[in-house]
Write an enzyme that holds these catalytic residues in place. Structure first.
Site, PDB file in Angstrom:
ATOM      1  N   ASP A  34      72.307 -17.026 -46.049  1.00 59.93           N
ATOM      2  CA  ASP A  34      73.218 -17.235 -45.044  1.00 59.93           C
ATOM      3  C   ASP A  34      74.727 -17.416 -45.352  1.00 59.93           C
ATOM      4  OD1 ASP A  34      72.709 -18.547 -41.784  1.00 59.93           O
ATOM      5  OD2 ASP A  34      74.660 -18.710 -42.553  1.00 59.93           O
ATOM      6  N   ILE A  35      75.604 -17.024 -44.754  1.00 64.04           N
ATOM      7  CA  ILE A  35      77.016 -17.013 -45.139  1.00 64.04           C
ATOM      8  C   ILE A  35      77.449 -18.169 -44.921  1.00 64.04           C
ATOM      9  CG2 ILE A  35      78.088 -16.189 -43.203  1.00 64.04           C
ATOM     10  CD1 ILE A  35      79.697 -14.397 -44.937  1.00 64.04           C
ATOM     11  N   ASN A  90      66.249 -19.168 -33.597  1.00 65.22           N
ATOM     12  CA  ASN A  90      67.078 -19.402 -32.546  1.00 65.22           C
ATOM     13  C   ASN A  90      66.777 -18.089 -31.469  1.00 65.22           C
ATOM     14  OD1 ASN A  90      68.181 -22.052 -33.612  1.00 65.22           O
ATOM     15  ND2 ASN A  90      69.632 -20.839 -34.759  1.00 65.22           N
ATOM     16  N   GLN A  97      71.533 -18.746 -29.954  1.00 62.12           N
ATOM     17  CA  GLN A  97      71.428 -17.722 -30.845  1.00 62.12           C
ATOM     18  C   GLN A  97      72.795 -16.902 -31.016  1.00 62.12           C
ATOM     19  OE1 GLN A  97      68.598 -14.607 -29.767  1.00 62.12           O
ATOM     20  NE2 GLN A  97      68.883 -13.236 -31.651  1.00 62.12           N
ATOM     21  N   HIS A 103      66.032 -12.903 -36.603  1.00 64.19           N
ATOM     22  CA  HIS A 103      65.971 -13.658 -37.964  1.00 64.19           C
ATOM     23  C   HIS A 103      65.470 -14.710 -37.919  1.00 64.19           C
ATOM     24  CE1 HIS A 103      69.782 -14.585 -35.760  1.00 64.19           C
ATOM     25  NE2 HIS A 103      69.619 -15.809 -36.463  1.00 64.19           N
ATOM     26  N   HIS A 105      65.451 -18.292 -39.943  1.00 67.19           N
ATOM     27  CA  HIS A 105      65.996 -19.036 -40.741  1.00 67.19           C
ATOM     28  C   HIS A 105      65.020 -19.725 -41.948  1.00 67.19           C
ATOM     29  CE1 HIS A 105      70.077 -19.182 -38.893  1.00 67.19           C
ATOM     30  NE2 HIS A 105      69.337 -18.689 -37.682  1.00 67.19           N
TER      31      HIS A 105
HETATM   32  P1  AMP Z   1      71.712 -17.578 -35.155  1.00 70.39           P
HETATM   33  O1  AMP Z   1      72.780 -18.559 -34.724  1.00 70.39           O
HETATM   34  O2  AMP Z   1      70.510 -18.067 -35.348  1.00 70.39           O
HETATM   35  O3  AMP Z   1      71.949 -16.289 -34.448  1.00 70.39           O
HETATM   36  O4  AMP Z   1      72.460 -17.585 -36.821  1.00 70.39           O
HETATM   37  C1  AMP Z   1      72.789 -16.649 -37.128  1.00 70.39           C
HETATM   38  C2  AMP Z   1      73.302 -17.096 -38.742  1.00 70.39           C
HETATM   39  O5  AMP Z   1      73.991 -15.969 -39.277  1.00 70.39           O
HETATM   40  C3  AMP Z   1      74.169 -18.045 -38.911  1.00 70.39           C
HETATM   41  O6  AMP Z   1      73.497 -19.306 -39.742  1.00 70.39           O
HETATM   42  C4  AMP Z   1      75.354 -17.566 -39.838  1.00 70.39           C
HETATM   43  O7  AMP Z   1      75.870 -18.615 -40.775  1.00 70.39           O
HETATM   44  C5  AMP Z   1      74.690 -16.279 -40.199  1.00 70.39           C
HETATM   45  N1  AMP Z   1      75.829 -14.907 -40.569  1.00 70.39           N
HETATM   46  C6  AMP Z   1      76.811 -14.601 -39.912  1.00 70.39           C
HETATM   47  N2  AMP Z   1      77.275 -13.636 -40.347  1.00 70.39           N
HETATM   48  C7  AMP Z   1      76.547 -13.604 -41.786  1.00 70.39           C
HETATM   49  C8  AMP Z   1      76.762 -12.699 -42.848  1.00 70.39           C
HETATM   50  N3  AMP Z   1      77.830 -11.792 -42.799  1.00 70.39           N
HETATM   51  N4  AMP Z   1      75.876 -12.893 -43.894  1.00 70.39           N
HETATM   52  C9  AMP Z   1      74.971 -13.834 -43.952  1.00 70.39           C
HETATM   53  N5  AMP Z   1      74.900 -14.587 -43.083  1.00 70.39           N
HETATM   54  C10 AMP Z   1      75.548 -14.605 -41.862  1.00 70.39           C
END
Ligand code: AMP
Ligand code: ZN
Length: 121
Positions: A34-35, A90, A97, A103, A105
């Protein structure tokens, strides 16, 4: 590629069009860090197929869903998580979400994890 949405961030990561720190990939799924990590170890496991969230799944997705969860412990161990980890999905607006490509986590680290639910808006 079947189920690829060219406007979807995670489809583009899966396709290699946007860089990510990948920890695993095969024909069906991709995992990457995760970024914006919420724990010392925090990676995501996604299907290659563009599925918005669990509302978009049906009986035909059971094997894929099994794979997303089934590989989590192996990947967690490979990332040093051998004393527990948390799985979070989420799902939809109420769960806040952010990326509408399904996805899982995987979160963990040396200290006990606090609850991962997002605060109410
Ligand atoms: P959600 O809130 O469950 O949709 O989580 C989305 C997740 O994606 C968040 O934890 C972000 O930090 C992660 N995310 C967003 N963009 C990227 C990216 N380019 N590379 C890796 N993780 C990302
Ligand atoms: Zn997608």
């Amino acid at each position: 590629m079947s189920g690829h949405d060219p406007d979807c961030l995670f489809c583009r990561i899966a396709a290699g069009e946007i860089p990510a720190n990948k920890v695993y990939e095969d024909d069906d799924i991709v995992a990457f860090h995760d970024i914006n990590p919420g724990a010392p170890v925090h990676f995501l496991i996604i299907p290659r197929e563009h599925v918005r969230n669990l509302y978009d799944t049906d009986d035909g997705h059971q094997a894929l869903l099994g794979k997303l969860f089934g590989i989590s412990s192996r990947l967690a161990r490979e990332q040093g998580l051998d004393d527990g980890f948390r799985i979070v999905v989420n799902n939809g607006r109420i769960a806040r979400q952010e990326v509408y490509h399904l996805h899982v986590h995987v979160l963990g680290g040396p200290e006990p994890l606090r609850a991962a639910a997002k605060p109410a808006p």
